[in-house]
Design a protein around this motif. Structure first.
Motif, short mmCIF file in Angstrom:
data_model
loop_
_atom_site.label_atom_id
_atom_site.label_comp_id
_atom_site.label_asym_id
_atom_site.label_seq_id
_atom_site.Cartn_x
_atom_site.Cartn_y
_atom_site.Cartn_z
N VAL A 41 30.57 61.48 -118.65
CA VAL A 41 29.88 62.36 -119.59
C VAL A 41 28.61 62.92 -118.95
N SER A 42 28.14 64.04 -119.49
CA SER A 42 26.98 64.70 -118.89
C SER A 42 25.70 64.46 -119.71
N PHE A 43 25.66 63.37 -120.47
CA PHE A 43 24.48 63.04 -121.26
C PHE A 43 24.21 61.55 -121.12
N ASP A 44 23.07 61.14 -121.64
CA ASP A 44 22.66 59.73 -121.55
C ASP A 44 23.37 58.94 -122.65
N ASP A 80 21.42 56.21 -124.55
CA ASP A 80 20.53 56.71 -125.60
C ASP A 80 21.30 57.14 -126.84
N VAL A 81 22.46 57.76 -126.62
CA VAL A 81 23.28 58.18 -127.76
C VAL A 81 23.74 56.97 -128.57
N GLU A 132 30.40 56.36 -119.17
CA GLU A 132 29.09 56.92 -118.82
C GLU A 132 29.18 57.81 -117.58
#
Length: 98
Positions: A61-64, A67-68, A58
């Motif tokens: 990475v540059s995203f949630d 949620d993924v 986590e």
């Protein structure tokens, strides 16, 4: 500070557990069988792996990621529902188109 760590760990465990449980439900939907003891051990190991690696991944990475993975669990649950629905024969009649 330790309180936020506890919250993150709880969330991580929930994400890992939900994702693996969804995978198990797809397995059961396709096969109609419960997982064997060995398969359950593998599943438990995957849950622990996801749970342990989650904070490191986590952070890179540059995203949630939560949620993924949560969305992935939703998709797997949808696949299981679709397969179960396709296997279930309904007893009602289909109305003729007019």
């Amino acid at each position: 500070m330790s309180e936020s760590t506890t919250v993150a760990t709880t969330t991580t465990s929930a994400v890992a557990t939900d994702l693996v449980a969804a995978g198990e439900s797809v397995f059961k939907a396709f096969t109609g069988d419960e997982m064997s003891a060995n398969a359950q051990k593998i599943s438990d190991g995957i849950t622990k792996l996801i749970d342990g690696a989650f904070p490191t991944i986590e952070g890179k990475v540059s995203f949630d990621l939560a949620d993924v993975l949560g969305g992935s669990a939703d998709v797997l649950n949808g696949v299981a529902r679709l397969v179960n629905g396709a296997k279930t024969k309904t007893t009602g009649t289909v109305a003729a188109a007019s």
